[in-house]
Design a protein around this motif. Structure first.
Motif, PDB file in Angstrom:
ATOM      1  N   HIS A 232      -2.911   9.226   0.400  1.00  0.00           N
ATOM      2  CA  HIS A 232      -1.938   9.717   0.528  1.00  0.00           C
ATOM      3  C   HIS A 232      -1.334  10.121   1.807  1.00  0.00           C
ATOM      4  CE1 HIS A 232       1.943  12.128  -0.359  1.00  0.00           C
ATOM      5  NE2 HIS A 232       2.449  11.534  -1.379  1.00  0.00           N
ATOM      6  N   ASP A 233      -1.845  11.494   1.933  1.00  0.00           N
ATOM      7  CA  ASP A 233      -1.520  12.644   2.507  1.00  0.00           C
ATOM      8  C   ASP A 233      -1.382  11.716   4.859  1.00  0.00           C
ATOM      9  OD1 ASP A 233      -1.390  14.868   1.562  1.00  0.00           O
ATOM     10  OD2 ASP A 233      -3.362  15.699   2.278  1.00  0.00           O
ATOM     11  N   GLU A 234      -2.696  10.257   4.666  1.00  0.00           N
ATOM     12  CA  GLU A 234      -2.877   9.881   5.870  1.00  0.00           C
ATOM     13  C   GLU A 234      -1.568   9.104   5.944  1.00  0.00           C
ATOM     14  OE1 GLU A 234      -6.338   8.154   6.049  1.00  0.00           O
ATOM     15  OE2 GLU A 234      -7.191  10.061   6.323  1.00  0.00           O
ATOM     16  N   VAL A 235      -1.078   7.940   4.981  1.00  0.00           N
ATOM     17  CA  VAL A 235       0.444   7.120   4.434  1.00  0.00           C
ATOM     18  C   VAL A 235       1.048   8.140   4.923  1.00  0.00           C
ATOM     19  CG1 VAL A 235       1.203   5.721   3.595  1.00  0.00           C
ATOM     20  CG2 VAL A 235      -1.289   5.673   3.750  1.00  0.00           C
ATOM     21  N   GLU A 236       1.092   9.339   4.285  1.00  0.00           N
ATOM     22  CA  GLU A 236       2.707   9.917   4.702  1.00  0.00           C
ATOM     23  C   GLU A 236       2.972   9.992   5.914  1.00  0.00           C
ATOM     24  OE1 GLU A 236       5.869  12.144   2.641  1.00  0.00           O
ATOM     25  OE2 GLU A 236       4.916  10.568   2.304  1.00  0.00           O
ATOM     26  N   LYS A 237       2.263   9.930   7.064  1.00  0.00           N
ATOM     27  CA  LYS A 237       1.883  10.503   8.414  1.00  0.00           C
ATOM     28  C   LYS A 237       2.513   9.631   9.260  1.00  0.00           C
ATOM     29  CE  LYS A 237      -1.324  13.926   8.105  1.00  0.00           C
ATOM     30  NZ  LYS A 237      -3.199  14.305   8.551  1.00  0.00           N
ATOM     31  N   ILE A 238       2.358   8.076   9.061  1.00  0.00           N
ATOM     32  CA  ILE A 238       3.180   6.848   9.606  1.00  0.00           C
ATOM     33  C   ILE A 238       4.464   6.532   9.250  1.00  0.00           C
ATOM     34  CG2 ILE A 238       0.428   6.710   9.698  1.00  0.00           C
ATOM     35  CD1 ILE A 238       1.059   4.300   8.083  1.00  0.00           C
ATOM     36  N   LEU A 239       4.677   7.459   7.930  1.00  0.00           N
ATOM     37  CA  LEU A 239       6.176   6.898   7.858  1.00  0.00           C
ATOM     38  C   LEU A 239       7.035   7.023   8.545  1.00  0.00           C
ATOM     39  CD1 LEU A 239       5.608   7.136   3.850  1.00  0.00           C
ATOM     40  CD2 LEU A 239       5.122   4.912   5.944  1.00  0.00           C
ATOM     41  N   PRO A 240       8.561   6.901   8.406  1.00  0.00           N
ATOM     42  CA  PRO A 240       9.666   6.840   9.241  1.00  0.00           C
ATOM     43  C   PRO A 240      10.445   8.203   8.702  1.00  0.00           C
ATOM     44  CG  PRO A 240       9.973   4.601   8.722  1.00  0.00           C
ATOM     45  CD  PRO A 240       8.786   5.247   8.215  1.00  0.00           C
ATOM     46  N   LYS A 241      10.562   9.065   8.943  1.00  0.00           N
ATOM     47  CA  LYS A 241      11.420  10.497   8.706  1.00  0.00           C
ATOM     48  C   LYS A 241      11.474  10.673   7.599  1.00  0.00           C
ATOM     49  CE  LYS A 241      11.361  12.739  12.500  1.00  0.00           C
ATOM     50  NZ  LYS A 241      12.745  13.498  13.623  1.00  0.00           N
TER      51      LYS A 241
END
Length: 254
Positions: A232-241
């Protein structure tokens, strides 16, 4: 209006039984996902979209004492297999309204015939009030209108729903332009993003982000997530704002 993400996982949930995948052994509670469902609440109303095998646990976790109806996206088990657990609500409230495509109602009648029986009913069985969604037409829930949005889950027709400026879509692989017009101007969009790799019946992450970019909601949340999407935390970092991974028991205002 308040949206509670009751479950954000795919059909096997996370962790997957017996899996050695690292995400399945994560200690982050946001990586533990029940089968997909949301609770939509406003005024005195509570409506659930989909009623999967984790329904009982989801209702207990979120202290949901009353439901005014269930909207079904389609008939797959991870979206319908909890229907027997409406019994406590039925005993307190009477027949529970359900809203679904006529094909889905036929499926439910075949699989859970004791719930729909008119005669010789088992005394402990729940009962429902059937509301077929016909011709893709809007219908009333509480004091609001729900707008069905038709999409394709590979070759299977599925419904998403728009309620005010909230749109919920899951198990989508394709959608016609005429249906996309129903979503334009939405503030909060929830859409499925199964994994990184392409899938035959679900948006992967790339497809989900392309869809969000076409709709341009104020905020979007990804759901129906498998362990193959990643931590979760790693994917969240690469998503648009304006895009976030939903997680179980997340509550947002809409």
């Amino acid at each position: 209006m308040k949206i509670t993400f009751l479950g954000t996982g795919t059909s096997q949930g996370i962790p997957v039984i017996g899996s050695k995948h690292p995400v399945c052994h994560s200690e982050n509670t946001k990586d533990k996902r029940l089968r997909v469902s949301v609770l939509v609440s406003w005024d005195t109303y509570n409506y659930v979209i989909d009623c999967g095998p984790d329904f009982r646990q989801q209702m207990l976790t979120n202290n949901v004492f009353k439901i005014d109806g269930i909207l079904f996206t389609h008939e797959h088990s991870d979206h319908t297999a909890g229907i027997d657990d409406i019994r406590p609500y039925f005993f307190r409230q009477g027949d529970i309204p359900i809203y679904a495509h006529e094909r889905v109602i036929t499926y439910l009648k075949e699989r859970y015939n004791y719930i729909f029986a008119d005669e010789n009913r088992y005394p402990g069985a729940p009962a429902v009030e059937i509301n077929p969604i016909r011709n893709n037409k809007p219908f009333k829930i509480g004091n609001l209108m729900a707008i069905p949005i038709e999409a394709q889950h590979n070759r299977l027709q599925v419904f998403g729903f728009r309620i005010r400026d909230f749109v919920y879509l899951t198990d989508v692989k394709s959608i016609e332009k005429v249906e996309m017009e129903k979503i334009k101007g939405v503030k909060v969009l929830v859409i499925n993003a199964l994994r990184i790799e392409p899938h035959h019946s679900h948006f992967n992450l790339e497809e989900a982000l392309e869809f969000i970019d076409a709709i341009k909601p104020t905020t979007a949340y990804l759901t129906h997530i498998s362990h193959l999407l990643g931590f979760h935390d790693e994917v969240e970092k690469i998503l648009p704002k304006n895009v976030h991974l939903a997680y179980d028991n997340l509550i947002i205002d809409c």
